[in-house]
Design a protein around this motif. Sequence first.
Motif, short mmCIF file in Angstrom:
data_model
loop_
_atom_site.label_atom_id
_atom_site.label_comp_id
_atom_site.label_asym_id
_atom_site.label_seq_id
_atom_site.Cartn_x
_atom_site.Cartn_y
_atom_site.Cartn_z
N VAL A 267 0.82 -1.21 0.00
CA VAL A 267 0.00 0.00 0.00
C VAL A 267 0.86 1.27 0.00
CG1 VAL A 267 -1.94 -1.12 1.16
CG2 VAL A 267 -0.16 -0.01 2.54
N SER A 294 -5.70 -0.63 -0.22
CA SER A 294 -5.81 -1.11 1.15
C SER A 294 -5.61 -2.61 1.11
CB SER A 294 -7.17 -0.78 1.75
OG SER A 294 -8.18 -1.61 1.18
N GLU A 295 -5.67 -3.23 2.30
CA GLU A 295 -5.54 -4.69 2.35
C GLU A 295 -6.73 -5.40 1.70
OE1 GLU A 295 -7.62 -3.42 6.15
OE2 GLU A 295 -5.91 -2.74 4.94
N ASP A 297 -8.10 -4.35 -1.35
CA ASP A 297 -8.16 -3.78 -2.69
C ASP A 297 -8.98 -4.67 -3.64
OD1 ASP A 297 -6.38 -1.59 -4.36
OD2 ASP A 297 -6.84 -3.38 -5.56
#
Length: 424
Positions: A267, A294-295, A297
Amino acid sequence: MTPAARIGAAIEALELIEETGRPADAVLGGFFRARRHIGAGDRKAVAERVFGVLRRRARLDWHLARRGAEPTARTRMLARLLLVDRLQEPSTVFGRGTYAPAPLDAAELDLFMTLAGEPLEPPDMPVTISAECPAWAERGLRESLGVAFAEELRALAEPAPVDLRVNALKATRREARRLLFQDGVRTAPLEEAPWGLRCEGRPALGRIRAFREGLVEVQDAGAQRIAHAVAAAPGMQVVDFCAGAGGKALALAADMEGKGRVVAADVHDKRLARLGARMRRAGAHNIERRLLESERDRWIRRQRGKFNRVLVDVPCTGTGSWRRNPDARWTRNSPSLVELTALQDRIVESAARLVKPGGRLVYATCSLLRDENETRVAHFLETAPGFARAADDLRISPARDGSDGFYVAILERETGPCAHDSAP
């Protein structure tokens, strides 16, 4: 610079580190860039003085507190000069020239007289102080390390050696050692890391041919073992989910002999950007960079179940890397442990969606805290049907292994359907 001027510069740098709360290496980099007159040898000497104080901060502060002295960059340096360097005469440093620190005042002279000749670690010093353990981490580290608490913490207070990973895309370990030796860099093979070399001393690698031509990369032996534990093979589809500047992605690409696909995802765009030059230097043409929002995505949803291996080296407290970042013990600018463990859970849950049936998810941290390691893996396995341990957990110990402290769990996704197939 004179020895006294070097100490004066080190005090000034320590003051900046304390004022900004930023990582010491970043502060030192800016400090030296703003002072171009400081040569390479002087920069090295100043940095050693700075890190010498940071590695002993708890012990120095304990001595200062016993004598009613305020812990400042100046008093810590004075204590270090007395307790470690055994300074005999303050006038040889303080007030010794234009760039030297100012002469000692009356209170500092009293401190000099009471500290002179004292041992750095007297018998009545608490183990948490002698081991340089910050209060915020003591409980968790004691629970995690047990009887090894003091031994591991003391190992983390020592400077880290310079470890190299030989790039298998360009050389064998023997060939790299030979070329390094020709440039005056002596190395020894690392038993636990098949491509690892440990340097004698701290060579200036930027000028070394083997480094400039991509035959070696600087990488801690423990980090090399994490990449090796992924067991990436030629032709596989692999993700380094929290890739940073891509050190492990480069190791994975080499293990795959440049065949297959490595996705370095993160990120942080600035970290990923640094991977570009490293890829070109290493000849790692099967790496692609992927910037995530973000984690969770959207790319993760599109790539669901496509990868043989997913490495998740999650953000953590970094307690295992204190040898390299001694100031991180005391500057807590990162998220709290509660925030970090929640983030770790989200990251591993999301990254698991990328693993194909029969593929492996490798969870790693550079932490020694059970809350970030075994507890997180247990939580994931409780909430993610279809995954199970494929091997024993790997715990890399600073005291035992001579590397940074790491934890690695190797999980495998069963070949049947699991809950992650339908996760949003």
